[in-house]
Every structure is written in structure tokens, then in C-alpha cells.
Design an enzyme around this catalytic site. Structure first.
Site, PDB file in Angstrom:
ATOM      1  N   HIS A   1     -21.142  68.936 -14.120  1.00 48.31           N
ATOM      2  CA  HIS A   1     -20.183  67.828 -14.099  1.00 48.31           C
ATOM      3  C   HIS A   1     -20.660  66.772 -15.103  1.00 48.31           C
ATOM      4  O   HIS A   1     -19.913  66.360 -15.971  1.00 48.31           O
ATOM      5  CB  HIS A   1     -20.065  67.251 -12.687  1.00 48.31           C
ATOM      6  CG  HIS A   1     -18.940  66.288 -12.540  1.00 48.31           C
ATOM      7  ND1 HIS A   1     -18.172  66.164 -11.411  1.00 48.31           N
ATOM      8  CD2 HIS A   1     -18.440  65.383 -13.403  1.00 48.31           C
ATOM      9  CE1 HIS A   1     -17.242  65.239 -11.593  1.00 48.31           C
ATOM     10  NE2 HIS A   1     -17.388  64.738 -12.795  1.00 48.31           N
TER      11      HIS A   1
ATOM     12  N   GLU B   1     -17.395  61.957 -19.679  1.00 47.05           N
ATOM     13  CA  GLU B   1     -18.811  61.925 -19.291  1.00 47.05           C
ATOM     14  C   GLU B   1     -19.658  61.190 -20.336  1.00 47.05           C
ATOM     15  O   GLU B   1     -20.565  60.437 -19.999  1.00 47.05           O
ATOM     16  CB  GLU B   1     -19.333  63.349 -19.062  1.00 47.05           C
ATOM     17  CG  GLU B   1     -18.717  64.038 -17.847  1.00 47.05           C
ATOM     18  CD  GLU B   1     -19.008  63.326 -16.532  1.00 47.05           C
ATOM     19  OE1 GLU B   1     -20.160  62.941 -16.293  1.00 47.05           O
ATOM     20  OE2 GLU B   1     -18.062  63.146 -15.730  1.00 47.05           O
TER      21      GLU B   1
ATOM     22  N   HIS C   1     -21.066  57.819 -18.823  1.00 53.54           N
ATOM     23  CA  HIS C   1     -22.480  57.965 -18.433  1.00 53.54           C
ATOM     24  C   HIS C   1     -23.419  58.106 -19.636  1.00 53.54           C
ATOM     25  O   HIS C   1     -24.519  57.560 -19.635  1.00 53.54           O
ATOM     26  CB  HIS C   1     -22.648  59.189 -17.528  1.00 53.54           C
ATOM     27  CG  HIS C   1     -21.786  59.152 -16.305  1.00 53.54           C
ATOM     28  ND1 HIS C   1     -22.063  58.354 -15.221  1.00 53.54           N
ATOM     29  CD2 HIS C   1     -20.633  59.801 -15.999  1.00 53.54           C
ATOM     30  CE1 HIS C   1     -21.131  58.514 -14.297  1.00 53.54           C
ATOM     31  NE2 HIS C   1     -20.242  59.389 -14.742  1.00 53.54           N
TER      32      HIS C   1
END
Ligand code: NAG
Ligand code: NAG
Length: 206
Positions: free
Chosen positions: A64, A122, A126
Site C-alpha cells: 500500500h 502515496e 507520504h
């Protein structure tokens, strides 16, 4: 194994930079396609933008994301304006499609506004906060793939608690455990991830 890998990231930090990261450790977040593809949150199993129903069915945990996290929970998000650029990771495309596919039909939100691919989401949410341990987009994806293959959760769970397909790695509906078993196993993995990560917070080596 997890502890070693997290220490490796910490060693990178110690040798490459005088900056302390604004977080405590990384969580390598994985997902089990059999569970995600069945959930309504994913928008149904089959669509052209996800890997749930492609012909080579996925019989392994997929990535993920790699999330810089605080010891007390969550983590920093959307740390700078480094827009995702597919060209920068073009030589990782095959590995990413295999191990880091989208399992959702909807397009996730981007820090810069609008929506995009799982990879873009992502990285912007992040990856941009992983600095200075991870310094750019290419390193974010290559480091995550490296951690993922070094710490092979699919193989670990297959040998320890018999999760996964029994026929050599191919995922078929007839081979998937029941929904309840998926849930239990997901929980175990989340616990294992967090426990391993907590043992070697990056900040301890500052
Ligand atoms: C892949 O691309 C990155 C950056 O674009 C480069 O640093 C890396 O050396 C390339 N790797 C290979 C194996 O070509
Ligand atoms: C994980 O282990 C399985 C079984 O040993 C193997 O088939 C698979 O290629 C490994 N995955 C990665 C990413 O190395």
C-alpha cells in the site's frame, strides 16, 4: 528481519545527513488483495484502473505504501510540493505493477488537489515526508520495493500460518480463505508491522 531492515534505514540516516527526520519510524503498509478487492470501499472488484480482476491473479500481499509515522500514531503528510512524475520511476514500472498495484476503482486524492494514481497519492502524501531518510521520488519507490522483497511477508505467513494460495502462488477464488480468516490474518500482520517498527524507531539513532 524487520528490525534489521528498519535499522538499515536508520543507518542510512545517520551516515547521510545531519538533519533529524520529523517522524519516528516507517510503517511498511501491505494489503491482501482478496480482502481489499471484496470491500465496497474499493468500489467493487473489477475495473480497468485496478488489478483485482486481471488475468494473472494476485496471490501475494501487495504494497500500500511506506509511511513515515509518529510513535504516538499517524504521521506527517503532504510535506512539500514535489508533484509525482511517472517518468522518474519508469524503470520500476514492471515491479510496481506486480507488487504495488492499485486495488481500488476510485482515484485517490492528491496533495496538490484533484485525484491521481495510487503511486502519485502515496508519493505526495507520504513519500514527500520521508526526507531526509529518503531523498527523492525514485528512492521512495525503490527503497519500498527493496524492503518489501527483503521482508517477504507472503512467504513468512505461508510457512507460519498457512495464509495464501496453496497452489504455488496463484490466487483463485476457490483457494482463498474465508472472509473471516482474511480479517484475522490482516489483523495479525498489522500488529506484526507495528510491533517490529516500534522496536527500532529511527529517532533513537539520532
Ligand atoms: C532507474 O532510474 C533511476 C532514476 O531515474 C536511476 O537513478 C537508476 O540508476 C535507474 N536504474 C537502472 C537499473 O537503470
Ligand atoms: C516472496 O516469497 C515467495 C515464496 O517464496 C516468492 O515466490 C516471491 O517471489 C517472493 N516475493 C518477493 C517480492 O521477493
Amino acid at each position: 528481519m524487520a528490525v534489521l531492515l528498519l535499522l538499515w534505514l536508520a543507518a542510512l540516516l545517520a551516515s547521510s545527513s545531519a538533519y533529524a527526520p520529523g517522524f519516528d519510524y516507517f510503517v511498511l503498509a501491505l494489503q491482501w488483495p482478496g480482502t481489499v478487492c471484496r470491500s465496497s470501499a474499493a468500489g467493487g472488484p473489477c475495473c480497468s484502473s485496478n488489478a483485482c480482476c486481471r488475468s494473472d491473479r494476485i496471490g501475494w500481499f501487495t504494497i500500500h505504501g511506506l509511511w513515515p509515522s509518529y510513535a504516538h500514531g499517524n504521521g506527517p503528510t503532504c510535506c512539500n510540493n514535489a508533484d509525482f512524475d511517472m517518468a522518474k520511476i519508469s524503470n520500476l514500472t514492471m515491479e510496481l505493477q506486480k507488487y504495488w498495484p492499485s486495488l481500488y476503482c476510485s482515484s485517490p486524492s492528491l496533495c496538490s488537489g484533484g485525484h491521481g494514481s495510487l503511486w502519485a497519492h502515496e508519493w505526495e502524501k507520504h513519500g514527500t515526508c520521508s526526507y531526509p531518510v529518503i531523498q527523492d521520488e525514485y528512492s521512495y519507490f525503490s527503497t519500498t520495493l527493496h524492503l518489501y522483497s527483503s521482508y517477504n511477508v507472503t512467504a513468512m505467513l505461508a510457512s507460519k500460518i498457512s495464509i495464501g494460495a496453496d497452489d504455488g502462488g496463484r490466487y483463485t477464488r476457490s483457494h482463498t480463505p474465508s472472509r473471516r480468516r482474511h480479517k484475522e490474518e490482516d489483523k495479525q500482520w498489522i500488529w506484526a508491522t507495528n510491533a517490529a517498527a516500534t522496536q527500532s524507531p529511527v529517532s533513537r539513532l539520532d
